[in-house]
Design an enzyme around this catalytic site. Structure first.
Site, PDB file in Angstrom:
ATOM      1  N   HIS A 133       0.857  -1.193   0.000  1.00 11.96           N
ATOM      2  CA  HIS A 133       0.000   0.000   0.000  1.00 11.96           C
ATOM      3  C   HIS A 133       0.888   1.235   0.000  1.00 11.96           C
ATOM      4  O   HIS A 133       1.942   1.228   0.628  1.00 11.96           O
ATOM      5  CB  HIS A 133      -0.896   0.007   1.244  1.00 11.96           C
ATOM      6  N   ASP A 159      -7.939  -5.369   0.293  1.00  6.36           N
ATOM      7  CA  ASP A 159      -8.468  -6.269  -0.729  1.00  6.36           C
ATOM      8  C   ASP A 159      -8.100  -7.729  -0.493  1.00  6.36           C
ATOM      9  O   ASP A 159      -8.612  -8.611  -1.184  1.00  6.36           O
ATOM     10  CB  ASP A 159      -7.936  -5.853  -2.115  1.00  6.36           C
TER      11      ASP A 159
END
Ligand code: ACO
Length: 439
Positions: free
Chosen positions: A309, A369
């Protein structure tokens, strides 16, 4: 009054400028670069906005080093435990938790607006039956501007709130109808006696012959998934919405731009890509180390989907919430059986990657996710609807950020600079004088 400054010196001209250091209520201080060009004639270079704040915001705070996420100051862990998605929508949009009366009114207004104009059905019918539901979403949400143009004075806060409510209300209907059309099923209308999430499941799965009774565990699970996805400050799709909206484009077109940005596998499309990756692992039966090695190989384009991320250099707090939820949903549900294998593979992959120096050094952890897909699959949501659900949940974040920007009298059209590295001035040559260009 600023208490800290950074001095920038241009050694070529010998000139200096003092840049103010702005203090946020939480997080790292931010240098105000605006005097850089005025005083030194310089611009800043920061591809991908890795260190540049594009705006101020009061909506969402995240601390990537410590894995914290707050909406309007409230920790995500408290919201998923105590709140509902519709209450979280109110919080993000209005800035405070609603009273009982405010919540009742807001829910009723959203439910009332959940129907689509009947003519909009023809939009769905114009798509090929095998269209990806995200393609339908981009088109239909953009088309809302053709139906709701009466109140498009977007400088009026009342109109902005109204369009926010319309978008939040219509998104589950658009999302479910995208699925129904792609599967050759008749459109199901929303019901006023269902909650926001129940209504979406009802519109997805009810048939003219059988009413779908939303299973309480699935409703709660989807509620949690949606709260966890509701906003995430200035990510790619939100920045796209802000940039599109900064030209005073209408909110429906701006949100359609955000949906397009979300679709990519490096952003919201990763939830679908994670499941495809886990299914491949299950079907090939290759050892997990094979995939970890591929992800580390710079000559291979393969990456571990659902890992890494831009901001989180620690465990994504949303992934932690969804991993726990994933256990509950898969364990408690008979239908979870076939997804248990995917959960086992995900856990094995996470354990292996988190022990690996490559992932440790780069601080790559599971992101939101990584586990959301297994939950959605267990609820019965088809793979190509995963990113649609993300878009449905993120709509409130997008529209709240757009509303904040439009309410700021000092907001400007978004217009980055560039470092030009192309040809210098050259004169046009007639075609018979040109040499072939080197490829
Ligand atoms: N697998 C293997 N290596 C990775 C991964 C991964 N998933 N993610 C990052 N890396 C490596 C990069 O190759 C790079 O290595 P290097 O320093 O040797 O060149 C380093 O880690 C830093 O990665 P960047 O791509 O520079 O990080 P960036 O912040 O630009 O990208 C992103 C973040 C796009 C999320 C990236 O981690 C990725 O592609 N992850 C997989 C896709 C994904 O899960 N996306 C969902 C993100 S969450 C969301 O949008 C809702």
């Amino acid at each position: 009054m600023a208490t800290n400054f950074v001095t920038v010196t241009d050694h070529k001209s010998g000139k200096s400028v003092e840049l103010e250091v702005m203090e946020p209520t939480q997080g790292s201080p931010i240098i105000d670069l605006r005097a850089l060009h005025r005083e030194l004639g310089l611009y800043a270079y920061d591809p991908g906005f890795t260190v540049t704040a594009s705006c101020w915001s009061e909506i969402t705070y995240l601390d990537g080093e410590n894995g914290l996420l707050q909406y309007r100051g409230y920790p995500i862990e408290q919201l998923v435990e105590h709140s509902s998605f519709i209450e979280t929508c109110f919080l993000l949009l209005c800035g405070h938790l609603p009273t009982a009366a405010e919540l009742e009114l807001f829910s009723a207004e959203v439910t009332r607006e959940s129907l689509l104009q009947e003519e909009m059905k023809r939009f769905f019918e114009g798509f090929r039956s095998n269209a990806h539901p995200m393609a339908i979403m981009v088109g239909v949400v953009g088309a809302l501007s053709a139906f709701y143009h009466d109140f498009q004075d977007i400088r009026d806060p009342k109109n902005r709130k109204l369009s926010a409510k319309l978008l939040i209300a219509k998104m589950p209907t658009i999302a479910a109808w995208s699925y129904r059309y792609a599967n050759g099923l008749p459109f199901e209308y929303p019901r006023s006696d269902y909650s926001y999430v129940e209504n979406f499941l009802h519109m997805m799965f009810s048939l003219p012959t059988v009413d779908y009774k939303p299973e309480p565990l699935f409703v709660r699970a989807l509620e949690v998934v949606m709260i966890a996805h509701a906003d995430h400050e200035q990510n790619a799709s939100t920045s796209t919405v802000r940039l599109a909206g900064s030209s005073e484009a209408n909110p429906f077109a701006s949100i359609a731009a955000g949906i397009a940005s979300l679709w990519g596998p490096a952003h919201g499309g990763a939830n679908e890509a994670v499941i495809r990756m886990l299914m491949e692992m299950r079907d090939t039966g290759k050892p997990m180390q094979h995939y970890v090695d591929r992800a580390k190989d710079k000559k291979d384009r393969f990456r571990l989907m659902g890992f890494g991320h831009r901001i989180y250099k620690n465990y994504d707090p949303r992934a932690k919430i969804l991993r726990d939820l994933c256990y509950q949903v898969v364990e408690k549900c008979e239908m979870g059986g076939e997804n248990r294998k995917l959960l086992e593979l995900a856990l094995e992959l996470e354990t292996l990657a988190l022990k690996d120096d490559y992932f440790k050094q780069r601080k790559l952890y599971p992101n939101v996710d990584f586990y959301s897909g297994i939950i959605l699959l267990t609820i019965g949501i088809p793979l190509n609807m995963f990113t649609v659900i993300f878009a449905m949940a993120r709509t409130v974040g997008w529209i709240s950020q757009w509303n904040e920007m439009m309410g700021d009298a000092n907001s400007k059209i978004g217009r980055p600079r560039q470092l030009y590295v192309g040809a210098k001035h050259r004169d046009y040559q007639p075609v018979w004088q040109r040499e072939p260009a080197d490829e």
